[in-house]
Design a protein around this motif. Sequence first.
Motif, PDB file in Angstrom:
ATOM      1  N   ALA A 272       0.802  -1.364  -0.130  1.00  0.00           N
ATOM      2  CA  ALA A 272       0.040  -0.084  -0.054  1.00  0.00           C
ATOM      3  C   ALA A 272       0.790   1.337  -0.128  1.00  0.00           C
ATOM      4  CB  ALA A 272      -0.965  -0.036   1.280  1.00  0.00           C
ATOM      5  N   ALA A 273       1.874   1.157   0.790  1.00  0.00           N
ATOM      6  CA  ALA A 273       2.824   2.286   0.882  1.00  0.00           C
ATOM      7  C   ALA A 273       3.396   2.663  -0.481  1.00  0.00           C
ATOM      8  CB  ALA A 273       3.954   2.031   1.766  1.00  0.00           C
ATOM      9  N   ARG A 274       3.821   1.590  -1.271  1.00  0.00           N
ATOM     10  CA  ARG A 274       4.406   1.788  -2.524  1.00  0.00           C
ATOM     11  C   ARG A 274       3.343   2.452  -3.693  1.00  0.00           C
ATOM     12  NH1 ARG A 274       9.188  -0.541  -2.740  1.00  0.00           N
ATOM     13  NH2 ARG A 274       9.719  -2.450  -1.461  1.00  0.00           N
ATOM     14  N   ALA A 275       2.198   1.788  -3.482  1.00  0.00           N
ATOM     15  CA  ALA A 275       0.930   2.394  -4.316  1.00  0.00           C
ATOM     16  C   ALA A 275       0.878   4.137  -3.884  1.00  0.00           C
ATOM     17  CB  ALA A 275      -0.137   1.681  -4.028  1.00  0.00           C
ATOM     18  N   HIS A 276       0.631   4.253  -2.766  1.00  0.00           N
ATOM     19  CA  HIS A 276       0.765   5.865  -2.382  1.00  0.00           C
ATOM     20  C   HIS A 276       1.811   6.618  -2.896  1.00  0.00           C
ATOM     21  CE1 HIS A 276      -2.780   4.511  -0.181  1.00  0.00           C
ATOM     22  NE2 HIS A 276      -2.111   4.291   0.957  1.00  0.00           N
ATOM     23  N   VAL A 277       3.019   6.035  -2.609  1.00  0.00           N
ATOM     24  CA  VAL A 277       4.290   6.938  -3.109  1.00  0.00           C
ATOM     25  C   VAL A 277       4.191   7.284  -4.450  1.00  0.00           C
ATOM     26  CG1 VAL A 277       6.638   7.187  -2.946  1.00  0.00           C
ATOM     27  CG2 VAL A 277       5.547   6.384  -0.981  1.00  0.00           C
ATOM     28  N   ALA A 278       3.904   6.140  -5.356  1.00  0.00           N
ATOM     29  CA  ALA A 278       3.814   6.167  -6.583  1.00  0.00           C
ATOM     30  C   ALA A 278       2.921   7.124  -7.379  1.00  0.00           C
ATOM     31  CB  ALA A 278       3.553   4.728  -7.270  1.00  0.00           C
ATOM     32  N   ALA A 279       1.648   7.095  -6.438  1.00  0.00           N
ATOM     33  CA  ALA A 279       0.566   7.897  -7.055  1.00  0.00           C
ATOM     34  C   ALA A 279       0.838   9.415  -6.411  1.00  0.00           C
ATOM     35  CB  ALA A 279      -0.602   7.638  -6.260  1.00  0.00           C
ATOM     36  N   TYR A 280       1.671   9.540  -5.676  1.00  0.00           N
ATOM     37  CA  TYR A 280       1.844  10.884  -5.014  1.00  0.00           C
ATOM     38  C   TYR A 280       2.906  11.342  -6.105  1.00  0.00           C
ATOM     39  CZ  TYR A 280       2.974  14.801  -1.950  1.00  0.00           C
ATOM     40  OH  TYR A 280       3.198  16.351  -1.606  1.00  0.00           O
ATOM     41  N   GLU A 281       3.971  10.787  -6.219  1.00  0.00           N
ATOM     42  CA  GLU A 281       5.116  11.184  -7.160  1.00  0.00           C
ATOM     43  C   GLU A 281       4.791  11.448  -8.517  1.00  0.00           C
ATOM     44  OE1 GLU A 281       8.201   8.591  -6.397  1.00  0.00           O
ATOM     45  OE2 GLU A 281       8.699   9.460  -4.563  1.00  0.00           O
ATOM     46  N   ALA A 282       3.689  10.772  -9.179  1.00  0.00           N
ATOM     47  CA  ALA A 282       3.188  10.873 -10.527  1.00  0.00           C
ATOM     48  C   ALA A 282       1.993  12.129 -10.432  1.00  0.00           C
ATOM     49  CB  ALA A 282       2.376   9.703 -10.757  1.00  0.00           C
ATOM     50  N   SER A 283       1.655  12.646  -9.510  1.00  0.00           N
ATOM     51  CA  SER A 283       0.803  13.727  -9.172  1.00  0.00           C
ATOM     52  C   SER A 283       1.345  15.013  -9.536  1.00  0.00           C
ATOM     53  CB  SER A 283      -0.361  13.456  -8.291  1.00  0.00           C
ATOM     54  OG  SER A 283      -1.257  14.663  -7.922  1.00  0.00           O
ATOM     55  N   ASP A 284       0.772  16.187 -10.096  1.00  0.00           N
ATOM     56  CA  ASP A 284       1.230  17.402  -9.801  1.00  0.00           C
ATOM     57  C   ASP A 284       0.588  18.177  -8.467  1.00  0.00           C
ATOM     58  OD1 ASP A 284      -1.080  17.828 -10.815  1.00  0.00           O
ATOM     59  OD2 ASP A 284      -0.550  18.821 -12.629  1.00  0.00           O
TER      60      ASP A 284
ATOM     61  N   GLY B   9      -0.275  18.869  -4.487  1.00  0.00           N
ATOM     62  CA  GLY B   9       0.591  18.608  -3.155  1.00  0.00           C
ATOM     63  C   GLY B   9      -0.301  18.001  -2.182  1.00  0.00           C
ATOM     64  N   ALA B  10      -1.514  17.783  -2.484  1.00  0.00           N
ATOM     65  CA  ALA B  10      -2.351  16.953  -1.488  1.00  0.00           C
ATOM     66  C   ALA B  10      -3.610  16.421  -1.976  1.00  0.00           C
ATOM     67  CB  ALA B  10      -2.586  17.934  -0.401  1.00  0.00           C
ATOM     68  N   PHE B  11      -3.804  15.283  -2.053  1.00  0.00           N
ATOM     69  CA  PHE B  11      -5.236  14.649  -2.548  1.00  0.00           C
ATOM     70  C   PHE B  11      -5.275  13.298  -1.782  1.00  0.00           C
ATOM     71  CE2 PHE B  11      -1.456  13.303  -5.005  1.00  0.00           C
ATOM     72  CZ  PHE B  11      -1.661  11.887  -5.079  1.00  0.00           C
ATOM     73  N   VAL B  12      -6.563  12.798  -2.080  1.00  0.00           N
ATOM     74  CA  VAL B  12      -6.781  11.323  -1.644  1.00  0.00           C
ATOM     75  C   VAL B  12      -6.482  10.299  -2.547  1.00  0.00           C
ATOM     76  CG1 VAL B  12      -8.695   9.899  -0.581  1.00  0.00           C
ATOM     77  CG2 VAL B  12      -8.680  12.401   0.046  1.00  0.00           C
ATOM     78  N   HIS B  13      -5.941   9.251  -2.225  1.00  0.00           N
ATOM     79  CA  HIS B  13      -5.407   8.136  -3.035  1.00  0.00           C
ATOM     80  C   HIS B  13      -6.210   6.775  -2.478  1.00  0.00           C
ATOM     81  CE1 HIS B  13      -3.058   5.056  -4.491  1.00  0.00           C
ATOM     82  NE2 HIS B  13      -3.240   5.269  -5.733  1.00  0.00           N
ATOM     83  N   GLU B  14      -6.932   6.178  -2.940  1.00  0.00           N
ATOM     84  CA  GLU B  14      -7.398   4.927  -2.501  1.00  0.00           C
ATOM     85  C   GLU B  14      -8.087   5.372  -0.919  1.00  0.00           C
ATOM     86  OE1 GLU B  14      -4.643   1.788  -2.925  1.00  0.00           O
ATOM     87  OE2 GLU B  14      -4.840   1.728  -5.141  1.00  0.00           O
TER      88      GLU B  14
END
Length: 285
Positions: free
Chosen positions: A241-253, A255-260
């Motif tokens: 889950a941490a890998r998915a969150h980090v990947a989503a954050y780093e792919a986004s432009d 600064g804050a959002f909800v992922h899964e």
Amino acid sequence: MVRRLRRSFLYTPGDSPEMMAKAADAGADAVTVDLEDAVRPEDKPQAREHLRVLRETADFGETELSTRINGLQTDYWEADLEAAVDAGVDTVTLPMVETAREVETAVARLRELTDSPPEVVLLLESPEGVFAGRAITEMAARLEEVTGLSFGVGDYARATGGEPTSERVREFLNHRVVGFAAIGGLQPISSVFPDVQDTDALRRVAERAAEVGFVGQSVIHPAQVAVVNEVFTPDPEVVAAARAHVAAYEASDRGAFVHEGVFLDEALVERYRRLLARADAIGVD
């Protein structure tokens, strides 16, 4: 300086070459040869000689080799440091730290003894040390050799008249020490649990330490190593889950959002990155 994997610190007495050699195969991330409480004054010179030749008699491989010297309040600490450097230990554990000056003095002496000083882990064990924790760790932050912080619940309880197995005493020290470690940028390592046979209680103690931010715990018997290593090893599902969150954050432009269903910002993602660094060091996919 690269952060070490420090889920378990196994103590072994410096006056027993057999136990020191066996500790190398116990599965602990670190082994600490104790020159302090475990060794009688008259046996300390011989214990130093055991330490000096330890790497010749035991294969520590990737296991961190540490030694707990005697505190700077004693007449033994300088001879202990000399033996530690001669032995080529990775880390020196400095007990009964009560002032920032003691930390500065110990590190200065190590720098005099060698161009490549070992790392230093500090122990806060008395009320004086615990309540000077901020000044001590602010000093530690200026000394690259100092990388870890722990505490001694038994010595603290003895000084205050408390019960050394009290959950309240341990929780009080847990919260203070993990906060001081954050101030100094140090790895927090929880104190030993004395009941070798009660693995359920050991697990509870380790889980509470992990919950508040400790990266590992000291142990006094090889039988405690597996439980402590397990507690401080991230769960594979949490890692995924941490890998998915980090990947989503780093792919986004953004600064804050909800992922899964999980709110992400830079501070929370940095926590996930630290978790992934530990998982990678352990080999958790």
